[in-house]
Write a protein that holds these residues in place. Structure first.
Motif, PDB file in Angstrom:
ATOM      1  N   GLN A   1      13.385  40.012 -46.311  1.00  0.00           N
ATOM      2  CA  GLN A   1      14.506  39.105 -46.400  1.00  0.00           C
ATOM      3  C   GLN A   1      15.614  39.978 -45.570  1.00  0.00           C
ATOM      4  O   GLN A   1      16.446  39.507 -44.588  1.00  0.00           O
ATOM      5  CB  GLN A   1      14.959  38.953 -47.795  1.00  0.00           C
ATOM      6  N   GLU A   2      15.569  41.470 -45.675  1.00  0.00           N
ATOM      7  CA  GLU A   2      16.819  42.209 -45.081  1.00  0.00           C
ATOM      8  C   GLU A   2      16.199  42.078 -43.498  1.00  0.00           C
ATOM      9  O   GLU A   2      17.270  42.241 -42.610  1.00  0.00           O
ATOM     10  CB  GLU A   2      16.542  43.588 -45.443  1.00  0.00           C
ATOM     11  N   MET A   3      15.178  42.143 -43.263  1.00  0.00           N
ATOM     12  CA  MET A   3      14.691  42.178 -41.820  1.00  0.00           C
ATOM     13  C   MET A   3      14.847  40.810 -40.854  1.00  0.00           C
ATOM     14  O   MET A   3      15.254  40.704 -39.990  1.00  0.00           O
ATOM     15  CB  MET A   3      13.205  42.573 -41.548  1.00  0.00           C
ATOM     16  N   PHE A   4      14.354  39.855 -41.595  1.00  0.00           N
ATOM     17  CA  PHE A   4      14.185  38.421 -40.993  1.00  0.00           C
ATOM     18  C   PHE A   4      15.053  37.397 -41.628  1.00  0.00           C
ATOM     19  O   PHE A   4      15.045  36.301 -41.109  1.00  0.00           O
ATOM     20  CB  PHE A   4      12.677  37.888 -40.861  1.00  0.00           C
ATOM     21  N   GLY A   5      16.003  37.688 -42.560  1.00  0.00           N
ATOM     22  CA  GLY A   5      16.485  36.461 -43.641  1.00  0.00           C
ATOM     23  C   GLY A   5      17.702  35.922 -42.703  1.00  0.00           C
ATOM     24  O   GLY A   5      18.306  35.086 -43.538  1.00  0.00           O
ATOM     25  N   TYR A   6      18.203  36.560 -41.823  1.00  0.00           N
ATOM     26  CA  TYR A   6      19.660  36.165 -41.257  1.00  0.00           C
ATOM     27  C   TYR A   6      19.348  35.606 -39.967  1.00  0.00           C
ATOM     28  O   TYR A   6      18.583  36.119 -39.263  1.00  0.00           O
ATOM     29  CB  TYR A   6      20.487  37.371 -41.263  1.00  0.00           C
ATOM     30  N   GLN A   7      20.319  34.829 -39.504  1.00  0.00           N
ATOM     31  CA  GLN A   7      20.437  34.251 -38.079  1.00  0.00           C
ATOM     32  C   GLN A   7      20.506  35.285 -37.217  1.00  0.00           C
ATOM     33  O   GLN A   7      21.035  36.491 -37.144  1.00  0.00           O
ATOM     34  CB  GLN A   7      21.723  33.585 -37.816  1.00  0.00           C
ATOM     35  N   GLY A   8      19.766  35.174 -35.964  1.00  0.00           N
ATOM     36  CA  GLY A   8      19.804  36.335 -35.291  1.00  0.00           C
ATOM     37  C   GLY A   8      20.934  36.398 -34.180  1.00  0.00           C
ATOM     38  O   GLY A   8      21.451  35.511 -33.947  1.00  0.00           O
ATOM     39  N   THR A   9      21.235  37.552 -34.047  1.00  0.00           N
ATOM     40  CA  THR A   9      22.227  38.011 -33.046  1.00  0.00           C
ATOM     41  C   THR A   9      21.738  39.135 -32.081  1.00  0.00           C
ATOM     42  O   THR A   9      20.510  39.495 -32.282  1.00  0.00           O
ATOM     43  CB  THR A   9      23.569  38.714 -33.655  1.00  0.00           C
ATOM     44  N   PRO A  10      22.311  39.342 -30.870  1.00  0.00           N
ATOM     45  CA  PRO A  10      21.982  40.260 -29.952  1.00  0.00           C
ATOM     46  C   PRO A  10      21.570  41.787 -30.451  1.00  0.00           C
ATOM     47  O   PRO A  10      20.355  42.055 -30.116  1.00  0.00           O
ATOM     48  CB  PRO A  10      22.974  40.288 -28.936  1.00  0.00           C
ATOM     49  N   VAL A  11      22.288  41.994 -31.257  1.00  0.00           N
ATOM     50  CA  VAL A  11      21.982  43.549 -31.620  1.00  0.00           C
ATOM     51  C   VAL A  11      20.863  43.366 -32.766  1.00  0.00           C
ATOM     52  O   VAL A  11      20.161  44.241 -32.912  1.00  0.00           O
ATOM     53  CB  VAL A  11      23.214  44.171 -32.303  1.00  0.00           C
ATOM     54  N   ARG A  12      20.857  42.305 -33.626  1.00  0.00           N
ATOM     55  CA  ARG A  12      19.861  42.092 -34.601  1.00  0.00           C
ATOM     56  C   ARG A  12      18.465  42.036 -33.798  1.00  0.00           C
ATOM     57  O   ARG A  12      17.596  42.702 -34.240  1.00  0.00           O
ATOM     58  CB  ARG A  12      20.168  40.897 -35.410  1.00  0.00           C
ATOM     59  N   ASP A  13      18.481  41.135 -32.861  1.00  0.00           N
ATOM     60  CA  ASP A  13      17.181  40.994 -32.129  1.00  0.00           C
ATOM     61  C   ASP A  13      16.752  42.289 -31.293  1.00  0.00           C
ATOM     62  O   ASP A  13      15.647  42.618 -31.340  1.00  0.00           O
ATOM     63  CB  ASP A  13      17.204  39.949 -31.129  1.00  0.00           C
ATOM     64  N   HIS A  14      17.773  43.089 -30.910  1.00  0.00           N
ATOM     65  CA  HIS A  14      17.495  44.247 -30.486  1.00  0.00           C
ATOM     66  C   HIS A  14      16.721  45.201 -31.337  1.00  0.00           C
ATOM     67  O   HIS A  14      15.717  46.160 -31.194  1.00  0.00           O
ATOM     68  CB  HIS A  14      18.707  45.109 -29.472  1.00  0.00           C
ATOM     69  N   MET A  15      17.464  45.457 -32.471  1.00  0.00           N
ATOM     70  CA  MET A  15      17.003  46.304 -33.539  1.00  0.00           C
ATOM     71  C   MET A  15      15.556  46.017 -34.187  1.00  0.00           C
ATOM     72  O   MET A  15      14.721  46.889 -34.234  1.00  0.00           O
ATOM     73  CB  MET A  15      18.008  46.396 -34.697  1.00  0.00           C
ATOM     74  N   LEU A  16      15.427  44.736 -34.193  1.00  0.00           N
ATOM     75  CA  LEU A  16      13.946  44.280 -34.631  1.00  0.00           C
ATOM     76  C   LEU A  16      12.759  44.484 -33.798  1.00  0.00           C
ATOM     77  O   LEU A  16      11.834  44.896 -34.049  1.00  0.00           O
ATOM     78  CB  LEU A  16      13.990  42.626 -34.911  1.00  0.00           C
ATOM     79  N   ALA A  17      13.303  44.580 -32.426  1.00  0.00           N
ATOM     80  CA  ALA A  17      12.285  44.858 -31.532  1.00  0.00           C
ATOM     81  C   ALA A  17      12.180  46.378 -31.501  1.00  0.00           C
ATOM     82  O   ALA A  17      10.884  46.721 -31.407  1.00  0.00           O
ATOM     83  CB  ALA A  17      12.773  44.536 -29.960  1.00  0.00           C
ATOM     84  N   LEU A  18      13.112  47.186 -31.669  1.00  0.00           N
ATOM     85  CA  LEU A  18      12.926  48.598 -31.840  1.00  0.00           C
ATOM     86  C   LEU A  18      12.150  48.899 -32.922  1.00  0.00           C
ATOM     87  O   LEU A  18      11.018  49.868 -32.853  1.00  0.00           O
ATOM     88  CB  LEU A  18      14.286  49.451 -31.945  1.00  0.00           C
ATOM     89  N   ILE A  19      12.455  48.186 -34.198  1.00  0.00           N
ATOM     90  CA  ILE A  19      11.811  48.452 -35.378  1.00  0.00           C
ATOM     91  C   ILE A  19      10.261  48.251 -35.164  1.00  0.00           C
ATOM     92  O   ILE A  19       9.322  49.165 -35.522  1.00  0.00           O
ATOM     93  CB  ILE A  19      12.103  47.680 -36.547  1.00  0.00           C
ATOM     94  N   ALA A  20       9.929  47.093 -34.461  1.00  0.00           N
ATOM     95  CA  ALA A  20       8.618  46.731 -34.162  1.00  0.00           C
ATOM     96  C   ALA A  20       7.796  47.780 -33.480  1.00  0.00           C
ATOM     97  O   ALA A  20       6.660  48.064 -33.430  1.00  0.00           O
ATOM     98  CB  ALA A  20       8.497  45.384 -33.639  1.00  0.00           C
ATOM     99  N   ARG A  21       8.517  48.286 -32.251  1.00  0.00           N
ATOM    100  CA  ARG A  21       7.930  49.310 -31.393  1.00  0.00           C
ATOM    101  C   ARG A  21       7.844  50.627 -32.302  1.00  0.00           C
ATOM    102  O   ARG A  21       6.787  51.250 -32.137  1.00  0.00           O
ATOM    103  CB  ARG A  21       8.722  49.762 -30.313  1.00  0.00           C
ATOM    104  N   PHE A  22       8.566  51.158 -33.043  1.00  0.00           N
ATOM    105  CA  PHE A  22       8.375  52.239 -33.977  1.00  0.00           C
ATOM    106  C   PHE A  22       7.355  52.091 -34.908  1.00  0.00           C
ATOM    107  O   PHE A  22       6.486  52.950 -35.278  1.00  0.00           O
ATOM    108  CB  PHE A  22       9.765  52.618 -34.786  1.00  0.00           C
TER     109      PHE A  22
END
Length: 133
Positions: free
Chosen positions: A32-53
């Motif tokens: 929920q913390e990772m995906f439960g909110y509407q996307g924003t540019p910084v959120r999408d960027h951070m999710l991509a970084l988390i996935a890469r890590f």
């Protein structure tokens, strides 16, 4: 049983991130913390970084969480320069998902102030945990 169903339905990357969580409710809260909110540019960027890590971790790389946060801060655009200064001055010790929330708050402030071009001057982190070594 619910934990097993949740884990089976996840990608390998997400399974790796959540493997140490024993209770389905913990996994759901994290998702929920990772995906439960509407996307924003910084959120999408951070999710991509988390996935890469997470991919790097699955492949055997060991990057400490503090280093991951520092690396994430370095990838932010200039508009977050005041946020980075504030973060470093307050010596916070937060996770990537907590950083993502803080960045979304800062992004919202930036958008309301002057259409994403003004630095955050009144940002105060909501977390006050000191950084420990």
């Amino acid at each position: 049983m619910a934990r097993y169903y949740i884990m089976a339905s996840m990608s390998n990357v997400l399974q790796q991130k959540h493997q140490n969580m024993d209770i389905a409710a913990q996994i759901m809260e994290s998702l929920q913390e990772m995906f439960g909110y509407q996307g924003t540019p910084v959120r999408d960027h951070m999710l991509a970084l988390i996935a890469r890590f997470n991919v790097a971790e699955v492949l055997g790389a060991e990057i400490q969480s503090e280093m991951q946060v520092d690396m994430a801060l370095e990838t932010l655009p200039e508009m977050f320069s005041q946020f980075k200064v504030s973060y470093n001055m307050n010596k916070l010790n937060i996770s990537l998902t907590e950083l993502m929330k803080e960045l979304q708050n800062a992004e919202a402030i930036l958008k309301t102030k002057s259409g994403e071009t003004h630095a955050v001057s009144s940002y105060r982190p909501s977390s006050s945990k000191p950084k420990g070594k």
